[in-house]
Design a protein around this motif. Sequence first.
Motif, PDB file in Angstrom:
ATOM      1  N   UNK A 123      12.340 -27.638  39.017  1.00 53.96           N
ATOM      2  CA  UNK A 123      11.992 -27.992  40.385  1.00 53.96           C
ATOM      3  C   UNK A 123      10.813 -27.232  40.946  1.00 53.96           C
ATOM      4  N   UNK A 124      10.142 -26.445  40.105  1.00 59.85           N
ATOM      5  CA  UNK A 124       9.028 -25.627  40.590  1.00 59.85           C
ATOM      6  C   UNK A 124       7.726 -26.417  40.719  1.00 59.85           C
ATOM      7  N   UNK A 125       7.682 -27.626  40.137  1.00 58.47           N
ATOM      8  CA  UNK A 125       6.482 -28.451  40.212  1.00 58.47           C
ATOM      9  C   UNK A 125       5.713 -28.558  38.911  1.00 58.47           C
ATOM     10  N   UNK A 126       6.279 -28.039  37.819  1.00 53.92           N
ATOM     11  CA  UNK A 126       5.552 -28.031  36.544  1.00 53.92           C
ATOM     12  C   UNK A 126       5.232 -29.448  36.064  1.00 53.92           C
ATOM     13  N   UNK A 127       6.232 -30.319  36.076  1.00 52.84           N
ATOM     14  CA  UNK A 127       6.018 -31.672  35.578  1.00 52.84           C
ATOM     15  C   UNK A 127       5.048 -32.439  36.468  1.00 52.84           C
ATOM     16  N   UNK A 128       5.194 -32.279  37.775  1.00 55.68           N
ATOM     17  CA  UNK A 128       4.255 -32.931  38.693  1.00 55.68           C
ATOM     18  C   UNK A 128       2.838 -32.437  38.449  1.00 55.68           C
ATOM     19  N   UNK A 129       2.696 -31.137  38.274  1.00 57.94           N
ATOM     20  CA  UNK A 129       1.388 -30.549  37.997  1.00 57.94           C
ATOM     21  C   UNK A 129       0.773 -31.164  36.747  1.00 57.94           C
ATOM     22  N   UNK A 130       1.567 -31.258  35.677  1.00 56.98           N
ATOM     23  CA  UNK A 130       1.057 -31.821  34.425  1.00 56.98           C
ATOM     24  C   UNK A 130       0.704 -33.295  34.598  1.00 56.98           C
ATOM     25  N   UNK A 131       1.519 -34.035  35.347  1.00 54.58           N
ATOM     26  CA  UNK A 131       1.243 -35.454  35.567  1.00 54.58           C
ATOM     27  C   UNK A 131      -0.028 -35.670  36.375  1.00 54.58           C
ATOM     28  N   UNK A 132      -0.259 -34.815  37.359  1.00 51.56           N
ATOM     29  CA  UNK A 132      -1.487 -34.919  38.153  1.00 51.56           C
ATOM     30  C   UNK A 132      -2.701 -34.598  37.283  1.00 51.56           C
ATOM     31  N   UNK A 133      -2.615 -33.506  36.512  1.00 54.17           N
ATOM     32  CA  UNK A 133      -3.728 -33.127  35.633  1.00 54.17           C
ATOM     33  C   UNK A 133      -3.999 -34.224  34.601  1.00 54.17           C
ATOM     34  N   UNK A 134      -2.943 -34.853  34.111  1.00 53.65           N
ATOM     35  CA  UNK A 134      -3.088 -35.897  33.098  1.00 53.65           C
ATOM     36  C   UNK A 134      -3.388 -37.273  33.656  1.00 53.65           C
ATOM     37  N   UNK A 135      -3.607 -37.362  34.986  1.00 51.62           N
ATOM     38  CA  UNK A 135      -3.929 -38.624  35.649  1.00 51.62           C
ATOM     39  C   UNK A 135      -2.815 -39.651  35.479  1.00 51.62           C
ATOM     40  N   UNK A 136      -1.591 -39.144  35.374  1.00 55.36           N
ATOM     41  CA  UNK A 136      -0.419 -40.015  35.323  1.00 55.36           C
ATOM     42  C   UNK A 136       0.188 -40.191  36.703  1.00 55.36           C
ATOM     43  N   UNK A 137      -0.225 -39.365  37.647  1.00 55.05           N
ATOM     44  CA  UNK A 137       0.281 -39.422  39.008  1.00 55.05           C
ATOM     45  C   UNK A 137      -0.858 -39.091  39.969  1.00 55.05           C
ATOM     46  N   UNK A 138      -0.761 -39.607  41.181  1.00 53.84           N
ATOM     47  CA  UNK A 138      -1.761 -39.341  42.202  1.00 53.84           C
ATOM     48  C   UNK A 138      -1.360 -38.115  43.012  1.00 53.84           C
TER      49      UNK A 138
END
Length: 240
Positions: free
Chosen positions: A43-58
């Motif tokens: 829940x710290x934001x690691x997956x979101x961070x990776x998804x944003x960097x990988x252009x998988x999420x806005x």
Amino acid sequence: MPMIELVDVTKNYRTDLVETCALDSLSLAIEEGEFVSVSGPSGSGKTTFLNVVGLLDTFDQGTYTIDGQDVSKLTDRAQSRIRNEKIGFIFQGFNLIPDLDVFDNVDVPLRYRRLPREERRERIVRSLELVGLGGRLKHLPSQLSGGQQQRVAIARALASDPRLILADEPTGNLDSATAAEIMHLLHEINEEGATILMVTHDAGCAAQAQRQIHLLDGRLIDYRPTEAPNIRLSQIAPVS
């Protein structure tokens, strides 16, 4: 010029009742050729961070630049092109297609680039030989061990000659000996010039990176060189 640079990036997830801040004004730069680990509690934001960097999420606010391009100003198609040509993904669950053999699994992202068949074959064979699976081209994922499946996933990422590799818990489903082999392989890839950003819960794997990032509640709470001594490839188990 950094390979990736985030400035005050904020990402919120909203439902009818709740708004959750996954990334809270996060700023970070990673230079080309670095090997950086990302850790933090669930829940710290690691997956979101990776998804944003990988252009998988806005993201909602801030700016994100990859290889000199501000992605927030690009169309979805342009972002997809960058993702396919410059970024390689390695997932904890391997994400192999069970009905396709090793060769065809590595071929999947190359088909999207519409490369000639012979060039695709050369890339596939070269990347599989690099990870020690040159003799397993026609094997199905079910015929491989967990470590071998992860090596196929790494070969799939390498086949596109990415500048940036994003690894999400690449050793999470592996025993310690196989995990050491995968880390050795990642170090070899990094020494060839690829920038690697690796999310991991394993403190030992995190300590092998050149720098460690720690996230908590979507915020960067620690960003420093690893305290461990520089680790040479000779100190890490080779791929068997």
